[in-house]
Design a protein around this motif. Structure first.
Motif, PDB file in Angstrom:
ATOM      1  N   VAL A  73       0.845  -1.202   0.000  1.00 14.85           N
ATOM      2  CA  VAL A  73       0.000   0.000   0.000  1.00 14.85           C
ATOM      3  C   VAL A  73       0.880   1.251   0.000  1.00 14.85           C
ATOM      4  CG1 VAL A  73      -1.671   1.310   1.389  1.00 14.85           C
ATOM      5  CG2 VAL A  73      -1.962  -1.156   1.075  1.00 14.85           C
ATOM      6  N   MET A  74       1.990   1.219   0.738  1.00 16.65           N
ATOM      7  CA  MET A  74       2.909   2.356   0.777  1.00 16.65           C
ATOM      8  C   MET A  74       3.603   2.547  -0.560  1.00 16.65           C
ATOM      9  SD  MET A  74       6.393   3.259   0.913  1.00 16.65           S
ATOM     10  CE  MET A  74       7.251   1.832   1.493  1.00 16.65           C
ATOM     11  N   ARG A  75       4.177   1.489  -1.124  1.00 15.96           N
ATOM     12  CA  ARG A  75       4.895   1.601  -2.405  1.00 15.96           C
ATOM     13  C   ARG A  75       3.956   2.078  -3.519  1.00 15.96           C
ATOM     14  NH1 ARG A  75      10.076   1.900  -1.801  1.00 15.96           N
ATOM     15  NH2 ARG A  75      10.996   0.214  -0.644  1.00 15.96           N
ATOM     16  N   GLY A  76       2.741   1.574  -3.523  1.00 10.42           N
ATOM     17  CA  GLY A  76       1.772   2.020  -4.521  1.00 10.42           C
ATOM     18  C   GLY A  76       1.514   3.508  -4.409  1.00 10.42           C
ATOM     19  N   ALA A  77       1.380   3.991  -3.180  1.00 10.03           N
ATOM     20  CA  ALA A  77       1.122   5.422  -2.964  1.00 10.03           C
ATOM     21  C   ALA A  77       2.303   6.278  -3.392  1.00 10.03           C
ATOM     22  CB  ALA A  77       0.796   5.675  -1.491  1.00 10.03           C
ATOM     23  N   VAL A  78       3.499   5.881  -2.990  1.00 13.82           N
ATOM     24  CA  VAL A  78       4.685   6.669  -3.336  1.00 13.82           C
ATOM     25  C   VAL A  78       4.904   6.679  -4.850  1.00 13.82           C
ATOM     26  CG1 VAL A  78       7.198   6.796  -3.081  1.00 13.82           C
ATOM     27  CG2 VAL A  78       5.771   6.385  -1.078  1.00 13.82           C
ATOM     28  N   ALA A  79       4.827   5.520  -5.474  1.00 12.44           N
ATOM     29  CA  ALA A  79       5.021   5.428  -6.925  1.00 12.44           C
ATOM     30  C   ALA A  79       3.927   6.150  -7.695  1.00 12.44           C
ATOM     31  CB  ALA A  79       5.094   3.969  -7.360  1.00 12.44           C
ATOM     32  N   GLY A  80       2.710   6.140  -7.139  1.00 18.27           N
ATOM     33  CA  GLY A  80       1.577   6.770  -7.811  1.00 18.27           C
ATOM     34  C   GLY A  80       1.386   8.239  -7.471  1.00 18.27           C
ATOM     35  N   GLY A  81       2.259   8.804  -6.640  1.00 17.37           N
ATOM     36  CA  GLY A  81       2.147  10.215  -6.274  1.00 17.37           C
ATOM     37  C   GLY A  81       0.923  10.514  -5.426  1.00 17.37           C
ATOM     38  N   ILE A  82       0.515   9.558  -4.607  1.00 16.34           N
ATOM     39  CA  ILE A  82      -0.663   9.734  -3.763  1.00 16.34           C
ATOM     40  C   ILE A  82      -0.298  10.623  -2.578  1.00 16.34           C
ATOM     41  CG2 ILE A  82      -2.420   8.553  -2.380  1.00 16.34           C
ATOM     42  CD1 ILE A  82      -2.455   7.806  -5.413  1.00 16.34           C
ATOM     43  N   ALA A  83      -1.020  11.693  -2.401  1.00 18.94           N
ATOM     44  CA  ALA A  83      -0.760  12.621  -1.297  1.00 18.94           C
ATOM     45  C   ALA A  83      -1.098  11.976   0.039  1.00 18.94           C
ATOM     46  CB  ALA A  83      -1.591  13.888  -1.481  1.00 18.94           C
TER      47      ALA A  83
END
Length: 107
Positions: A24-34
């Motif tokens: 969930v963290m890697r997806g957010a960081v890679a996807g630019g999720i604020a």
């Protein structure tokens, strides 16, 4: 392909498709999720990927490790005893093809 959905306090929603094994963290960081920082890179030593997992997904999650439990005591946003998890410890895969989380107000 697994899907991770991030709900934000302002009502906005981000949904991303990820390869199996993505946290969930890697997806957010890679996807630019604020709202999800992931300062430690996924080592469960910073709590900057704290999320609130929606109740319907809790049963599919792995149990809390000692390290995760300890880091959840250090979150900037209040810990929810049932729903708080570190996003770096939640990996998509056969048991977790979809997950929906709420992003805290602060990390």
């Amino acid at each position: 392909m697994p899907t991770i959905t991030y709900h934000h306090l302002d009502g906005s929603v981000d949904e991303i498709d990820v390869v199996p094994g993505t946290s969930v963290m890697r997806g957010a960081v890679a996807g630019g999720i604020a709202g999800i920082v992931g300062e430690c890179g996924g080592q469960a030593i910073c709590a900057t990927c704290h999320v609130y997992v929606r109740p319907e997904y809790l049963a599919a999650l792995p149990p809390l490790s000692e390290d995760e439990e300890e880091m959840l005591e250090e979150t900037a946003a209040p810990r929810d005893p049932e729903r708080s998890r570190l996003g770096c410890q939640l990996k998509t895969g056969p048991r977790l093809e979809k997950i929906v989380v709420d992003v805290p107000a602060e990390q």
